[in-house]
Design a protein around this motif. Sequence first.
Motif, PDB file in Angstrom:
ATOM      1  N   GLN A  95      45.390  43.326  50.502  1.00  0.00           N
ATOM      2  CA  GLN A  95      46.289  43.944  49.519  1.00  0.00           C
ATOM      3  C   GLN A  95      45.802  45.347  49.201  1.00  0.00           C
ATOM      4  O   GLN A  95      44.677  45.537  48.716  1.00  0.00           O
ATOM      5  CB  GLN A  95      46.368  43.107  48.242  1.00  0.00           C
TER       6      GLN A  95
ATOM      7  N   GLU B 211      41.925  44.875  48.955  1.00  0.00           N
ATOM      8  CA  GLU B 211      41.180  43.654  48.639  1.00  0.00           C
ATOM      9  C   GLU B 211      41.516  42.611  49.690  1.00  0.00           C
ATOM     10  O   GLU B 211      42.669  42.470  50.096  1.00  0.00           O
ATOM     11  CB  GLU B 211      41.535  43.119  47.245  1.00  0.00           C
TER      12      GLU B 211
ATOM     13  N   ILE C 121      41.598  35.354  51.068  1.00  0.00           N
ATOM     14  CA  ILE C 121      41.652  34.305  52.090  1.00  0.00           C
ATOM     15  C   ILE C 121      42.830  33.382  51.817  1.00  0.00           C
ATOM     16  O   ILE C 121      43.273  33.229  50.680  1.00  0.00           O
ATOM     17  CB  ILE C 121      40.322  33.515  52.126  1.00  0.00           C
TER      18      ILE C 121
ATOM     19  N   SER D 108      46.957  28.248  48.647  1.00  0.00           N
ATOM     20  CA  SER D 108      46.364  29.402  47.960  1.00  0.00           C
ATOM     21  C   SER D 108      44.870  29.178  47.727  1.00  0.00           C
ATOM     22  O   SER D 108      44.426  28.052  47.480  1.00  0.00           O
ATOM     23  CB  SER D 108      47.073  29.592  46.618  1.00  0.00           C
ATOM     24  N   PRO D 109      44.088  30.265  47.766  1.00  0.00           N
ATOM     25  CA  PRO D 109      42.648  30.137  47.494  1.00  0.00           C
ATOM     26  C   PRO D 109      42.373  29.577  46.100  1.00  0.00           C
ATOM     27  O   PRO D 109      41.345  28.949  45.883  1.00  0.00           O
ATOM     28  CB  PRO D 109      42.129  31.571  47.630  1.00  0.00           C
ATOM     29  N   ARG D 110      43.303  29.787  45.175  1.00  0.00           N
ATOM     30  CA  ARG D 110      43.161  29.212  43.838  1.00  0.00           C
ATOM     31  C   ARG D 110      42.973  27.697  43.911  1.00  0.00           C
ATOM     32  O   ARG D 110      42.350  27.104  43.046  1.00  0.00           O
ATOM     33  CB  ARG D 110      44.426  29.499  43.022  1.00  0.00           C
TER      34      ARG D 110
ATOM     35  N   ASN E 277      35.774  39.157  47.848  1.00  0.00           N
ATOM     36  CA  ASN E 277      35.401  38.299  46.712  1.00  0.00           C
ATOM     37  C   ASN E 277      34.177  37.458  47.068  1.00  0.00           C
ATOM     38  O   ASN E 277      34.127  36.862  48.144  1.00  0.00           O
ATOM     39  CB  ASN E 277      36.560  37.372  46.356  1.00  0.00           C
TER      40      ASN E 277
ATOM     41  N   SER F 235      31.571  34.383  45.627  1.00  0.00           N
ATOM     42  CA  SER F 235      31.351  33.334  44.640  1.00  0.00           C
ATOM     43  C   SER F 235      29.898  33.314  44.176  1.00  0.00           C
ATOM     44  O   SER F 235      28.997  33.725  44.911  1.00  0.00           O
ATOM     45  CB  SER F 235      31.658  31.961  45.242  1.00  0.00           C
TER      46      SER F 235
ATOM     47  N   ASP G  96      35.323  41.672  38.758  1.00  0.00           N
ATOM     48  CA  ASP G  96      36.686  41.148  38.855  1.00  0.00           C
ATOM     49  C   ASP G  96      37.109  40.439  37.568  1.00  0.00           C
ATOM     50  O   ASP G  96      36.258  39.939  36.832  1.00  0.00           O
ATOM     51  CB  ASP G  96      36.701  40.129  40.010  1.00  0.00           C
ATOM     52  N   ASP G  97      38.407  40.368  37.333  1.00  0.00           N
ATOM     53  CA  ASP G  97      38.969  39.622  36.199  1.00  0.00           C
ATOM     54  C   ASP G  97      38.332  40.032  34.885  1.00  0.00           C
ATOM     55  O   ASP G  97      38.140  39.205  33.976  1.00  0.00           O
ATOM     56  CB  ASP G  97      38.795  38.097  36.398  1.00  0.00           C
TER      57      ASP G  97
ATOM     58  N   GLN H 223      44.751  40.743  35.629  1.00  0.00           N
ATOM     59  CA  GLN H 223      46.214  40.853  35.627  1.00  0.00           C
ATOM     60  C   GLN H 223      46.857  40.244  34.381  1.00  0.00           C
ATOM     61  O   GLN H 223      47.957  40.632  34.012  1.00  0.00           O
ATOM     62  CB  GLN H 223      46.806  40.265  36.895  1.00  0.00           C
TER      63      GLN H 223
ATOM     64  N   GLU I 255      44.598  45.193  38.304  1.00  0.00           N
ATOM     65  CA  GLU I 255      45.198  44.285  39.283  1.00  0.00           C
ATOM     66  C   GLU I 255      46.496  43.708  38.716  1.00  0.00           C
ATOM     67  O   GLU I 255      46.719  43.719  37.515  1.00  0.00           O
ATOM     68  CB  GLU I 255      44.223  43.177  39.697  1.00  0.00           C
ATOM     69  N   GLY I 256      47.373  43.269  39.592  1.00  0.00           N
ATOM     70  CA  GLY I 256      48.628  42.667  39.146  1.00  0.00           C
ATOM     71  C   GLY I 256      49.627  43.685  38.608  1.00  0.00           C
ATOM     72  O   GLY I 256      50.462  43.360  37.767  1.00  0.00           O
TER      73      GLY I 256
ATOM     74  N   GLU J 243      52.890  45.358  38.677  1.00  0.00           N
ATOM     75  CA  GLU J 243      54.167  44.993  39.287  1.00  0.00           C
ATOM     76  C   GLU J 243      55.281  45.980  38.988  1.00  0.00           C
ATOM     77  O   GLU J 243      56.279  46.036  39.703  1.00  0.00           O
ATOM     78  CB  GLU J 243      54.584  43.585  38.824  1.00  0.00           C
TER      79      GLU J 243
ATOM     80  N   TYR K  86      51.880  44.008  43.308  1.00  0.00           N
ATOM     81  CA  TYR K  86      53.108  43.906  44.088  1.00  0.00           C
ATOM     82  C   TYR K  86      53.932  45.191  44.073  1.00  0.00           C
ATOM     83  O   TYR K  86      54.730  45.429  44.971  1.00  0.00           O
ATOM     84  CB  TYR K  86      53.969  42.741  43.576  1.00  0.00           C
TER      85      TYR K  86
HETATM   86  P1  C2E Z   1      41.441  37.594  42.467  1.00  0.00           P
HETATM   87  O1  C2E Z   1      40.257  38.099  43.222  1.00  0.00           O
HETATM   88  O2  C2E Z   1      41.536  37.953  41.037  1.00  0.00           O
HETATM   89  O3  C2E Z   1      42.704  38.064  43.313  1.00  0.00           O
HETATM   90  C1  C2E Z   1      43.896  38.512  42.750  1.00  0.00           C
HETATM   91  C2  C2E Z   1      44.997  37.482  42.876  1.00  0.00           C
HETATM   92  O4  C2E Z   1      46.185  38.034  42.296  1.00  0.00           O
HETATM   93  C3  C2E Z   1      45.367  37.126  44.314  1.00  0.00           C
HETATM   94  O5  C2E Z   1      45.741  35.762  44.306  1.00  0.00           O
HETATM   95  C4  C2E Z   1      46.576  38.016  44.569  1.00  0.00           C
HETATM   96  O6  C2E Z   1      47.427  37.526  45.584  1.00  0.00           O
HETATM   97  C5  C2E Z   1      47.255  37.995  43.222  1.00  0.00           C
HETATM   98  N1  C2E Z   1      48.099  39.186  42.992  1.00  0.00           N
HETATM   99  C6  C2E Z   1      47.954  40.394  43.544  1.00  0.00           C
HETATM  100  N2  C2E Z   1      48.883  41.269  43.086  1.00  0.00           N
HETATM  101  C7  C2E Z   1      49.618  40.594  42.178  1.00  0.00           C
HETATM  102  C8  C2E Z   1      50.748  40.962  41.353  1.00  0.00           C
HETATM  103  O7  C2E Z   1      51.215  42.093  41.332  1.00  0.00           O
HETATM  104  N3  C2E Z   1      51.244  39.977  40.539  1.00  0.00           N
HETATM  105  C9  C2E Z   1      50.731  38.721  40.522  1.00  0.00           C
HETATM  106  N4  C2E Z   1      51.297  37.836  39.701  1.00  0.00           N
HETATM  107  N5  C2E Z   1      49.672  38.337  41.303  1.00  0.00           N
HETATM  108  C10 C2E Z   1      49.130  39.267  42.116  1.00  0.00           C
HETATM  109  P2  C2E Z   1      45.251  34.754  45.422  1.00  0.00           P
HETATM  110  O8  C2E Z   1      45.344  35.370  46.792  1.00  0.00           O
HETATM  111  O9  C2E Z   1      45.970  33.460  45.191  1.00  0.00           O
HETATM  112  O10 C2E Z   1      43.702  34.569  45.104  1.00  0.00           O
HETATM  113  C11 C2E Z   1      43.277  33.836  43.987  1.00  0.00           C
HETATM  114  C12 C2E Z   1      41.796  33.940  43.779  1.00  0.00           C
HETATM  115  O11 C2E Z   1      41.069  33.255  44.811  1.00  0.00           O
HETATM  116  C13 C2E Z   1      41.269  35.358  43.811  1.00  0.00           C
HETATM  117  O12 C2E Z   1      41.503  35.976  42.577  1.00  0.00           O
HETATM  118  C14 C2E Z   1      39.790  35.115  44.082  1.00  0.00           C
HETATM  119  O13 C2E Z   1      39.101  34.814  42.891  1.00  0.00           O
HETATM  120  C15 C2E Z   1      39.809  33.886  44.961  1.00  0.00           C
HETATM  121  N6  C2E Z   1      39.602  34.288  46.369  1.00  0.00           N
HETATM  122  C16 C2E Z   1      40.483  34.795  47.256  1.00  0.00           C
HETATM  123  N7  C2E Z   1      39.902  35.050  48.445  1.00  0.00           N
HETATM  124  C17 C2E Z   1      38.593  34.707  48.295  1.00  0.00           C
HETATM  125  C18 C2E Z   1      37.444  34.732  49.173  1.00  0.00           C
HETATM  126  O14 C2E Z   1      37.494  35.171  50.338  1.00  0.00           O
HETATM  127  N8  C2E Z   1      36.255  34.281  48.653  1.00  0.00           N
HETATM  128  C19 C2E Z   1      36.162  33.826  47.355  1.00  0.00           C
HETATM  129  N9  C2E Z   1      34.956  33.420  46.925  1.00  0.00           N
HETATM  130  N10 C2E Z   1      37.198  33.792  46.522  1.00  0.00           N
HETATM  131  C20 C2E Z   1      38.408  34.221  46.973  1.00  0.00           C
END
Ligand code: C2E
Length: 286
Positions: A45, A58, A61, A72-74, A118, A120, A180-181, A204, A237-238, A240, A259
Amino acid sequence: QSKAQGGNTLRFFDQMMQKAIIARVDLQNELRQAIKQQQFQLYYQIQVDSNSQPLGAEVLISWQHPERGRISPRHFIPLAEDIGLILPIGQWVLETVCAQLKTWQEDPLTEDLVLAVNVSAKQLHQVDFVEQVIATLQRHSTNPARLKLELTESILLNNITDIIAKMKALNKIGIRFSLDDFGTGYSSLQYLKMLPLDELKIDQSFVRNIATDSSDRAIVHTIITIASSLDMNVIAEGVETNAQRLFLQKKGCLRYQGYLFSKPVPIKELEAILKRLNTIPLPDKK
Ligand code: C2E
Ligand code: MG
Ligand code: MG
Ligand code: MG
């Protein structure tokens, strides 16, 4: 009558629990296979500056499950953390990103861009985390200055001295760190000052209602002020809507992800976006 019903309800919950447990065990086993079966994909992204020019991306995964579709990674990262699989998964992400950065280093269009990964808590707490990251960079001849690691505030809850030492060792060779966050955890300003952070990332949840919610506006304003007084960059982040972006810009946040610019996309799509941004000059660039 009511007793019988209660019994039925209990049995029903029992079955539900059992199903949930079986589902979790299934998911665990499937997660173990997922690396070997090459079911993980990376999405990128874009992150941009106040002129909508790319700073990098960013890396997120995603798991393409053969029956359940995209997960989703969530949903699977917390499970991967619980069962220790986050270590091989995290290493795979880092390996893939370093190889990608190496390719990018050979193209003037992408050579200055930074990829944010990201990380952990479990990964960072490994005794040889620093050595692993350095070895991975070296294996791919990747410039460490193009790699950014995103940590969440919860990482700072345990072994802060050890974490600071590791961050400093990696920062010394040029790797950047983003928190982050930011705002959703418990960082004390005392710690913030001690960490070699390049950037705070506004969560976000604060950005979402920035146009209408006065307390979110106040929080965002405060985070930007903290970043600026600690001499750190700040990214939102986030993002829109253009209204959100304009508010952020007015308050001094000059980096954005969301987005409004692009959703997370496969690498080829990101490269197409970068090419487009490069060939269509901005009005003020003439
Ligand atoms: P994060 O690092 O806070 O990533 C941001 C999340 O917000 C991502 O969700 C992304 O798709 C979403 N997002 C981006 N732009 C917008 C927007 O404009 N609006 C909204 N509503 N959402 C947006 P995603 O891909 O589901 O990832 C969720 C979490 O999973 C990430 O939060 C991160 O903490 C974790 N994650 C993702 N990839 C990895 C990784 O490779 N390793 C680890 N350890 N954690 C990961
Ligand atoms: Mg992140
Ligand atoms: Mg985040
Ligand atoms: Mg977030």
